[in-house]
Design an enzyme around this catalytic site. Structure first.
Site, mmCIF file in Angstrom:
data_model
loop_
_atom_site.group_PDB
_atom_site.id
_atom_site.type_symbol
_atom_site.label_atom_id
_atom_site.label_comp_id
_atom_site.label_asym_id
_atom_site.label_seq_id
_atom_site.Cartn_x
_atom_site.Cartn_y
_atom_site.Cartn_z
ATOM 1 N N ASP A 320 0.840 -1.206 0.000
ATOM 2 C CA ASP A 320 0.000 0.000 0.000
ATOM 3 C C ASP A 320 0.881 1.265 0.000
ATOM 4 O O ASP A 320 2.108 1.184 0.125
ATOM 5 C CB ASP A 320 -0.879 -0.042 1.268
ATOM 6 C CG ASP A 320 -1.975 1.024 1.279
ATOM 7 O OD1 ASP A 320 -2.331 1.542 0.211
ATOM 8 O OD2 ASP A 320 -2.486 1.341 2.387
ATOM 9 N N GLU A 323 2.669 5.343 -3.820
ATOM 10 C CA GLU A 323 2.720 6.335 -4.914
ATOM 11 C C GLU A 323 4.036 7.111 -4.884
ATOM 12 O O GLU A 323 4.463 7.513 -5.978
ATOM 13 C CB GLU A 323 1.517 7.273 -4.798
ATOM 14 C CG GLU A 323 0.186 6.591 -5.032
ATOM 15 C CD GLU A 323 -0.228 5.652 -3.892
ATOM 16 O OE1 GLU A 323 0.172 5.913 -2.736
ATOM 17 O OE2 GLU A 323 -0.923 4.671 -4.166
ATOM 18 N N ASP A 435 -9.086 3.429 -2.790
ATOM 19 C CA ASP A 435 -10.112 3.818 -1.812
ATOM 20 C C ASP A 435 -11.380 4.347 -2.467
ATOM 21 O O ASP A 435 -11.598 5.552 -2.551
ATOM 22 C CB ASP A 435 -9.548 4.882 -0.870
ATOM 23 C CG ASP A 435 -8.379 4.339 -0.066
ATOM 24 O OD1 ASP A 435 -8.195 3.114 -0.053
ATOM 25 O OD2 ASP A 435 -7.653 5.144 0.540
HETATM 26 O O1 MIG Z 1 -4.064 6.115 4.498
HETATM 27 O O2 MIG Z 1 -3.990 0.945 5.689
HETATM 28 O O3 MIG Z 1 -5.960 2.071 0.186
HETATM 29 O O4 MIG Z 1 -7.061 -0.088 1.545
HETATM 30 O O5 MIG Z 1 -7.191 0.077 4.348
HETATM 31 C C1 MIG Z 1 -4.882 4.988 4.344
HETATM 32 C C2 MIG Z 1 -5.182 1.654 5.745
HETATM 33 C C3 MIG Z 1 -4.018 3.760 4.219
HETATM 34 C C4 MIG Z 1 -5.136 2.979 2.236
HETATM 35 C C5 MIG Z 1 -5.555 1.754 1.491
HETATM 36 C C6 MIG Z 1 -6.641 1.061 2.248
HETATM 37 C C7 MIG Z 1 -6.150 0.703 3.625
HETATM 38 C C8 MIG Z 1 -5.691 1.966 4.356
HETATM 39 N N1 MIG Z 1 -4.660 2.638 3.572
#
Ligand code: MIG
Length: 734
Positions: A320, A323, A435
């Protein structure tokens, strides 16, 4: 100035300068270039620091592609900024999301496609400033432009995948249902969730672990208080058919004695600021450093870290925040403090906190921050992040797979989701769509993206089913679970603070309906998996927009129906309170309509081409099986591989001849690449009023071991419909 080279038949590479090696293209490019200024289709404008490509669109031209983007399937009428961005509010006007896929198709008076291999920002103005002009701005003099001078979209995609690699194949269990939530805070909660699935007889294959499993959000740690005996916990779940999928965030917490931090710092594995100091950004753990995934040594170090989990039998992950997402940089934060200082004295007006909050949002994912750090590329050069920004997630996946799994679990298949991606990412991993919200509109967004992403090589993908942000109603979740059952990645996920979305979080009736949908999904795995393996080997998308198979403006405008494999067209209900929907049945073929609720209940009828309103109660989803195509179903199980599939049922409307290739392998290893798989070619043929059924086994021999891979299925049942809706049944023992 460009030089050119024919890299594949009818695929021309135009190169300017010395492009950064993104590794998007794996086909070898030679030094054999011709100098050339004849750039077909586009007017090329050269400026001091950038190029512009201008294409004059015919009024009936359609533009497809760009992978992960918001807005219509036809990309015309909007501006897109391909600069990977963590933006959790997916409203239609947004032009940047998590991934960047500069690959597009022109479908109109002229038909061709192009791909721009440049990892910095590219702006596509597709009939936005001027309704008939497409202007693409590439802010560089060093990049590759591939032109596919090919009309047929399937042929373009095939060539695109010959250049960038064939889509990755996750384990078979990834066709099962997957449950996620931010967050299940501890082992007990996860055990309870797992138990509820089994107790309620709702199939499920995976449970995800979001950021709260870590100790203070430190990557590659587990909070031992919340997850005591983590290894046993993972083992026990596995025994019961549940795979654990931990989240991995790139930001490494700055904390003395934390080994990941210490190692990264000591070996210069982190991105640097302009003074050569480790760049500091705040994300979940507080202040962190970012691993320099563009550097091979750093990738190798990172890749091996996954051993922490693979040693415990955990082979699947979601990368995650890559980017990379930045809450604020240290520089930005210092500025905020200054603002705070200036505001001193105004506290009781409440304005300080308000302004500070606004400022905080402005500080997130700030372009200035991206310009302020550097990578050391594999060739030893120093590169400003902004120019290679779109590679970060892809190179994190490369670290995970090429420098990690390929060494530590070389023969193991894995499911690797990443949030950010670039061209080429699809061959080693996939993405989920980030999201979204529990909004009805976002079901349509998902269907569009699913089709676009398949055209960009992401055959296995999906969105958070039920919606991530905001609260979902039972009706929304049911409808979304129906749609999700016809997307490869079938993962229900919801955000912290929102209403729970697991099947058992609602009333009994909702739960019963969701159980039936999930069981329907599992019963279709013999079809889905066979079709997926075929699509990968033939380099043809698994999900297909109707305009891939049919001509005409009517089908080009359809965004909420698509082909799932070659036999099923799915038409999910995706609007609030609807008890059915309009469906367009294209082409000259008839369709066998299955208004599906339970896998073993047939509500079938025959449709001719045209436009229809099809009824579908809350528990039903309309499926259309194409004339002379077949699907295969089996008894659902609690999880993929719980039992051997010994019997499948073949369903179809046959008026002439229909064939289906049923595929089996171990579902877990890469041995299928060495021939460890078996197929059954199933044929149903109508001759006069008679039906002929045949099954031909194709059991492959492993060239290394000489072993033959034997089919597990023993019995094939047929439920074949003729054009009047009569059923012809048969059984073949094989
Ligand atoms: O700033 O880890 O897209 O699926 O549950 C949010 C918490 C960070 C973004 C991800 C999302 C995940 C969430 N993350």
């Amino acid at each position: 100035m460009f030089k050119k080279q024919m890299v594949l038949d009818d695929v021309i590479l135009f190169r300017t300068g010395k492009p950064f090696n993104t590794t998007a293209v794996i086909k070898e490019i030679t030094d054999d270039f011709d100098n050339s200024d004849d750039f077909p289709y586009f007017e090329v404008k050269e400026y001091e620091n950038y190029y512009e490509f201008v294409y004059e669109m015919d009024k009936d031209d359609y533009v497809y592609g760009l992978g992960e983007q918001l807005g219509a399937l036809n990309k015309r009428g909007k501006e897109y900024k391909l600069y990977s961005t963590d933006d959790p509010i997916h409203t239609p006007e947004k032009g940047s999301l998590y991934g960047s896929h500069p690959f597009a198709f022109i479908d109109g008076s002229k038909k061709f496609a192009f791909m721009i291999d440049f990892p910095g920002e590219i702006v596509f103005d597709i009939g936005y400033t001027h309704k008939d002009l497409m202007t693409i701005k590439v802010p560089s003099k060093d990049f590759d432009f591939y032109l596919f001078d090919i009309e047929d979209k399937y042929e373009v995609i095939k060539k695109y995948l010959e250049l960038t690699g064939s889509p990755f194949v996750p384990p078979k269990w990834s066709w099962g249902f997957q449950q996620c939530r931010w967050s299940y805070p501890d082992a007990d909660t996860i055990n309870n969730i797992a138990e509820s699935f089994r107790k309620d007889g709702i199939p499920c294959d995976a449970i995800y672990m979001d950021i709260d499993y870590m100790k203070d959000y430190k990557v590659f740690t587990v909070d031992e208080e919340k997850f005591p005996n983590f290894e046993d916990f993972a083992k026990n779940l596995k025994k019961d058919g549940f795979k654990l999928v931990p989240i991995i965030d790139p930001g490494v917490k700055i904390e003395d004695n934390y080994s990941v931090y210490e190692e990264g710092k000591e070996n210069n594995y982190f991105c640097k600021d302009k003074d050569g100091e480790d760049f500091v950004a705040a994300v979940w753990p507080g202040l962190t450093h970012f691993p320099d995934f563009l550097n091979k040594e750093a990738r190798k170090w990172w890749g091996e870290k996954y051993k922490f989990f693979t040693d415990k039998g955990i082979y699947s992950f979601w990368n995650d925040m890559n980017e990379p997402s930045i809450f604020y940089s240290l520089k930005g934060f210092n500025k905020l403090v200054e603002i705070g200082e200036n505001l001193r004295g105004n506290e009781d007006m409440g304005i300080k906190s308000f302004l500070a909050k606004e400022q905080m949002f402005d500080m997130a994912n700030n372009r200035e921050d991206y310009k302020s750090f550097y990578h050391r590329a594999d060739d030893g050069s120093t590169v400003n992040h902004d120019l290679v920004h779109n590679l970060y997630g892809y190179f994190m996946a490369k670290a995970t797979v090429e420098e990690g799994f390929d060494n530590i679990i070389p023969n193991q298949r894995y499911l690797l989701l990443s949030r950010s991606s670039y061209l080429g990412h699809h061959r080693i991993a996939t993405i989920w769509m980030g999201d979204n919200m529990s909004w009805w509109d976002h079901m349509l967004v998902q269907m569009r993206m699913l089709q676009s992403l398949n055209m960009a090589g992401f055959f296995y993908t999906g969105a958070d089913v039920g919606g991530f942000g905001s609260n979902a109603s039972p009706e929304l979740v049911i409808r979304w679970m129906q749609l999700g059952a016809f997307t490869p990645l079938y993962r229900n996920h919801s955000a912290l603070g929102t209403r729970e979305q697991e099947p058992f979080a609602f009333d009994e009736e909702t739960k019963d309906i969701m159980r039936d949908i999930i069981r329907l999904r599992y019963s279709l795995i013999p079809y889905s998996y066979s079709e997926y393996m075929k699509s990968v080997s033939e380099l043809r998308p698994f999900i297909k927009p109707l305009h891939m198979d049919y001509e005409g403006k009517r089908v080009k405008e359809i965004e909420d129906q698509y082909m799932y494999g070659d036999s099923i067209m799915v038409a999910p209900v995706h609007t609030q309170n609807a008890k059915g929907r309009f469906v367009h049945l294209p082409g000259d073929d008839k369709w066998l309509c299955w208004v599906a609720s339970k896998y073993d209940e047939r509500k079938m009828s025959i449709y001719f081409p045209g436009d229809f309103y099809v009824d579908a109660d809350l528990n039903e989803i309309p499926l259309f099986i194409k004339e002379n195509k077949l699907i295969t179903i089996s008894e659902p199980m609690n999880y993929v591989g719980e039992k051997e599939i010994e019997e499948i049922t073949v369903i179809g409307l046959v008026t002439d001849k229909a064939e289906f290739t049923y595929y089996e392998d171990d579902g877990e290893t890469k041995d299928y690449q060495k021939g460890k798989f078996a197929e059954a070619l199933i044929t149903v043929e109508k001759e006069g009023n008679e039906y002929k059924f045949s099954v031909e086994k194709d059991e492959h021999e492993n060239p290394e071991t000489g072993e033959t891979y034997e089919l597990a299925i023993k019995r094939i049942k047929f439920e074949i419909y003729d054009e009047h809706g009569n059923i012809i049944e048969n059984t073949i023992e094989i």
